[in-house]
Design an enzyme around this catalytic site. Structure first.
Site, PDB file in Angstrom:
ATOM      1  N   ALA A 242      62.553  84.717  22.634  1.00 32.60           N
ATOM      2  CA  ALA A 242      63.048  85.576  23.667  1.00 32.60           C
ATOM      3  C   ALA A 242      63.210  86.999  23.120  1.00 32.60           C
ATOM      4  O   ALA A 242      63.892  88.059  23.695  1.00 32.60           O
ATOM      5  CB  ALA A 242      64.601  85.274  23.738  1.00 32.60           C
ATOM      6  N   ALA A 243      62.318  87.351  21.970  1.00 27.80           N
ATOM      7  CA  ALA A 243      62.429  88.656  21.454  1.00 27.80           C
ATOM      8  C   ALA A 243      61.753  89.656  22.664  1.00 27.80           C
ATOM      9  O   ALA A 243      62.076  90.726  22.967  1.00 27.80           O
ATOM     10  CB  ALA A 243      61.448  88.895  20.221  1.00 27.80           C
ATOM     11  N   GLY A 244      60.794  89.059  23.325  1.00 29.51           N
ATOM     12  CA  GLY A 244      60.130  89.855  24.350  1.00 29.51           C
ATOM     13  C   GLY A 244      60.873  89.627  25.528  1.00 29.51           C
ATOM     14  O   GLY A 244      60.986  91.106  26.161  1.00 29.51           O
ATOM     15  N   ASP A 245      61.650  89.239  25.758  1.00 26.97           N
ATOM     16  CA  ASP A 245      62.578  89.059  27.104  1.00 26.97           C
ATOM     17  C   ASP A 245      63.664  90.117  26.657  1.00 26.97           C
ATOM     18  O   ASP A 245      64.090  90.875  27.537  1.00 26.97           O
ATOM     19  CB  ASP A 245      63.297  87.901  27.325  1.00 26.97           C
ATOM     20  CG  ASP A 245      62.389  86.815  27.843  1.00 26.97           C
ATOM     21  OD1 ASP A 245      61.539  87.155  28.641  1.00 26.97           O
ATOM     22  OD2 ASP A 245      62.397  85.597  27.549  1.00 26.97           O
TER      23      ASP A 245
END
Length: 297
Positions: A242-245
């Protein structure tokens, strides 16, 4: 307060932590297992809420215990769930293996997310009231297209994360204002492994692109402008889930607040760098004060 609408998936993440991910046919012993509310739509919604926005999520959960837990978790994090439907059958799940380097491999089972094939009554009005609409590709493409076109009709900025990577029609891309792939998704969409080449190719279809580059930061490209690269803070990652989110949800808030793209990217990179130092998806996302501290470090 800035209002962000999110049309997307809500999953329960079933996360196994291992020293090294198994190869095909191999069995390994993990050291920990967690269930963490996630899904790209829910993730981006929570990230934006933590960053200080008023956030509404459009999507679906199943009529099961995961569905109840997902809804209550989103509400706890300040996300409005009035447009989150409950459907018969199971909620979506994501089966995630995280290794000691913070890398992950994920299998997503859509469940209730697969029933979101169109906008429900009231959804377009919600989108029209937003400062930005966030979209991803973990719900059927016909719903993604319907949301993007509704946003376009009402002059709402549309930000699409093309994940999981798949063919995108010109009809959909023509309704997107900002495309935010990671470097692997950008390569899958264009055939160019070099992020600058991929971004240039994507600008033939959308007016603005931000390619996220993991630990290397992010790259912004727009028609008629020179590309901008923003480095990421140097941190030790323990879980990149979830780093991209986190990046996208925070970026959307910054842009909706009127920040310049370069400043918004710095702020979003700071948020992502905090999230990778924590385990889980929604559980890893920093609040606004934490983002400000990291961005100013």
């Amino acid at each position: 307060m800035t209002h962000i609408a999110v049309l997307g998936s809500t999953n329960m993440d079933l996360v196994a932590y291992v020293a090294k991910a198994p190869q095909r046919g191999e069995t390994v012993t993990g050291r920990e297992f967690r269930t963490v509310p996630g899904g790209k739509g829910a993730n981006q919604a929570v990230a934006a809420a933590h960053a200080g926005a008023d956030v509404s999520l459009i999507g679906a959960v199943g009529a099961d215990s995961f569905g109840s837990q997902l809804r209550s978790t989103l509400e706890h994090f300040g996300v409005n769930t009035d447009h989150l439907r409950t459907t018969e059958g199971p909620s979506g799940t994501a089966h995630i293996v995280v290794d000691d380097e913070g890398g992950n491999a994920i299998v997503v089972i859509p469940g209730a997310n697969g029933t979101v094939t169109s906008l429900a009554p009231g959804d377009e009005g919600l989108i029209a009231s937003a400062d930005a609409l966030l979209l991803q590709l973990e719900i059927p493409l016909e719903a993604v297209l319907a949301g993007a076109e509704a946003a376009r009709r009402h002059g709402v900025r549309t930000i699409l994360t093309p994940a999981p990577a798949q063919f995108l029609s010109s009809q959909l891309l023509s309704a997107v204002d900002l495309l935010v792939p990671n470097q692997h998704e950008a390569a899958a969409l264009t055939g160019f492994t070099d992020p600058r080449g991929a971004a240039a190719a994507l600008l033939e279809q959308v007016p603005e692109v931000v390619v996220t580059l993991g630990a290397e930061g992010s790259l912004y490209a727009a028609r008629g402008a020179d590309p901008i690269t923003v480095p990421a803070p140097k941190v030790t990652a323990v879980d990149s889930t979830a780093a991209g989110d986190t990046f996208v949800g925070t970026l959307a808030v910054a842009l909706a607040e009127g920040r310049e793209m370069s400043e918004a990217m710095v702020w979003a990179s700071a948020a992502a760098s905090v999230s990778v130092q924590r385990h889980g998806a929604t559980s890893s996302m920093p609040y606004r004060s934490e983002i400000d501290t990291q961005a100013g470090a």
